[in-house]
Design a protein around this motif. Sequence first.
Motif, mmCIF file in Angstrom:
data_model
loop_
_atom_site.group_PDB
_atom_site.id
_atom_site.type_symbol
_atom_site.label_atom_id
_atom_site.label_comp_id
_atom_site.label_asym_id
_atom_site.label_seq_id
_atom_site.Cartn_x
_atom_site.Cartn_y
_atom_site.Cartn_z
ATOM 1 N N ASN A 1 33.707 33.957 40.304
ATOM 2 C CA ASN A 1 32.569 33.368 39.574
ATOM 3 C C ASN A 1 32.742 33.498 38.061
ATOM 4 O O ASN A 1 33.738 34.051 37.577
ATOM 5 C CB ASN A 1 31.234 33.937 40.090
ATOM 6 N N CYS A 2 31.768 32.978 37.316
ATOM 7 C CA CYS A 2 31.913 32.914 35.859
ATOM 8 C C CYS A 2 31.982 34.299 35.219
ATOM 9 O O CYS A 2 32.416 34.437 34.078
ATOM 10 C CB CYS A 2 30.774 32.101 35.251
ATOM 11 N N ASN B 1 34.937 27.799 41.068
ATOM 12 C CA ASN B 1 36.170 28.582 40.948
ATOM 13 C C ASN B 1 37.050 28.184 39.759
ATOM 14 O O ASN B 1 38.277 28.177 39.880
ATOM 15 C CB ASN B 1 36.959 28.439 42.266
ATOM 16 N N ARG B 2 36.440 27.870 38.616
ATOM 17 C CA ARG B 2 37.269 27.563 37.438
ATOM 18 C C ARG B 2 38.105 28.776 37.049
ATOM 19 O O ARG B 2 39.280 28.665 36.706
ATOM 20 C CB ARG B 2 36.375 27.162 36.258
ATOM 21 N N SER C 1 27.834 25.993 41.971
ATOM 22 C CA SER C 1 27.916 26.343 40.552
ATOM 23 C C SER C 1 28.771 27.592 40.365
ATOM 24 O O SER C 1 29.169 28.245 41.334
ATOM 25 C CB SER C 1 26.527 26.536 39.965
ATOM 26 N N SER C 2 29.008 27.915 39.103
ATOM 27 C CA SER C 2 29.938 29.005 38.812
ATOM 28 C C SER C 2 29.300 30.388 38.941
ATOM 29 O O SER C 2 29.964 31.393 38.746
ATOM 30 C CB SER C 2 30.484 28.836 37.395
ATOM 31 N N TYR D 1 36.434 32.742 45.908
ATOM 32 C CA TYR D 1 36.101 32.099 44.640
ATOM 33 C C TYR D 1 35.932 33.212 43.601
ATOM 34 O O TYR D 1 35.544 34.339 43.941
ATOM 35 C CB TYR D 1 34.756 31.363 44.727
ATOM 36 N N GLU E 1 27.629 25.399 34.567
ATOM 37 C CA GLU E 1 28.964 24.969 35.017
ATOM 38 C C GLU E 1 28.933 24.715 36.518
ATOM 39 O O GLU E 1 28.691 25.633 37.311
ATOM 40 C CB GLU E 1 29.972 26.072 34.683
#
Length: 545
Positions: free
Chosen positions: A473-474, A384-385, A236-237, A471, A380
């Motif tokens: 995160n959010c 890694n968005r 998850s984010s 990564y 989410e």
Amino acid sequence: MPTMEVDGQMVSWEGKKTILQACNDANVPIPHYCYHAGLSIVASCRICLVEMESPDPKDPAKMVKLPKLTPSCQTPAVDRMKVTSKSPKAVANQKAVMEFLLINHPLDCPVCDQAGECYLQDYSFNYGRAESRFEEDKIKNPKKDIGLHVLLYSDRCILCTRCVRFTREISGSGELAVFGRGAREEIDVFPGKTVDNPLSANVIDICPVGALLDKDFLFSQRVWFLKSAASISPISSGGENIFIHHNHGRIYRIKPRFNADVNKWWISDEARYTWQFVHENRLHACHRMQYGSFVETSWERAYAQTTEDLQKAVRDNGPGSTAAVLSPFASTEEMFLHAKFARSIDPQAWLAVTPPRIDGQDQVFKNPATGAVTFTIRAEKAPNRRGAEKITAHFGGNACALEELAEKIKNKKVMAVLASADPLPGMDKPVLAAIGAAPTLIALTSRHTGLYEKAGLSMPTCTWAEKAGVYENCDGRIQAFQQAIDPLENCRSDGRIFWDLLAHEGTHSAAAVRHEMAAAGLADYANVAIPQVEKPLEVMEFSAL
Ligand code: SF4
Ligand code: FES
């Protein structure tokens, strides 16, 4: 800075701390069972009792020795205090507590999963008696299935109540309690309840003995064979910090890694148990479609075909007729190389990012007594968005959403797509629906399903456990993760594949790519802290408690 003397060593601390907290931070050992830094203090196990002298509040020049032993987990540390956990009185207490705790303990260390990381075992060795004086029959209790992931062996329980406090103070679900009184006291679930909250398996980590065990890990490995890698959850984010415990190229379990700013001592069950995809349904060879069926091909031919196919699309249809689909499951370094390679062939190549799956809303856990937020599971479901968006913004030029890319493919504006697939089962469905119809589809995928079925050329890639990277995160926190296991047979990471396709010199490494990214203007990646695991496993686990 206030300073006290503990067993002849000087211990300093900042702010308000108890004696045990100050000693834990300074790596001065004082035995403890019921104390956990993330839970309320109950001072019930009594093994942390110490003798102490402290300045008289009325006449600070005078030292006053307390006549009784004092729980170090509950007593505030005071400047100039003198503490001893090794005096005859303190040691006699430690031996008495250990003897009492072991009266009904089955002493089944050879078949207990906790052996090797058990407080009872270690303290028995360090503080206990060599022999038991108990000759009567021990009370025996059957093991009990108390939840989706948790087994209770109550005759190993030392009634420290850590698990009870966790379900009351952190998950807020309160399924566990102490039932009975005196010699009949035992830990159990309320009738009709099970420990099935989304943070349930944390009770296994905090149980200092082998009373709460993980069904998933049961009898699968002795912990002293496990090696550890510091990683980030790929699920998850939120960017939960984890340890991957592995041996001989196989993952056996995931444990939380303390990070005060992200996940503290806890992780969600989702982060803990979603790793089986690393060993399931994996691709081990490059495949290309030939006369309607897949045939194996070499890495060299796959690389050559990738470049040729993309160049041909640009030659036949002009710039802007190719696209790169970045996966929010890839590391930021990999996405940087992916976009760089796509633009090196087609300067107007479209960049698109697979949108992460959103599962409802963030799940927020609160301490029912204080209302304080104790943990959040992000809705989410991709790590890694933010990194993907940063890379897309960095390269600028043609960029679009996946739906727009689907339109361009339908209208024959985009003829060739180079896509990195999401590794989790079912997660590449949206990307598949969007780009599956591309006349030329080249897929980087770790699995036998999804994009692999549609691609004219597929290359077997690594999952996050087989590579290093970062990564984001959010909350915009850039976190590095270590490689845990070697790439499975014949697999290569996305980063390595693009490094080779770009004909970069030297050996591919995440650090080398970050260096390149920083030089290209992505300054955030210049000095990423790399988590290290230097201590042996058992010391590392204990330090987290
Ligand atoms: S089950 Fe484990 S954590 Fe819970 S009270 Fe017993 S020893 Fe403590
Ligand atoms: S750790 Fe202090 S009484 Fe249990």
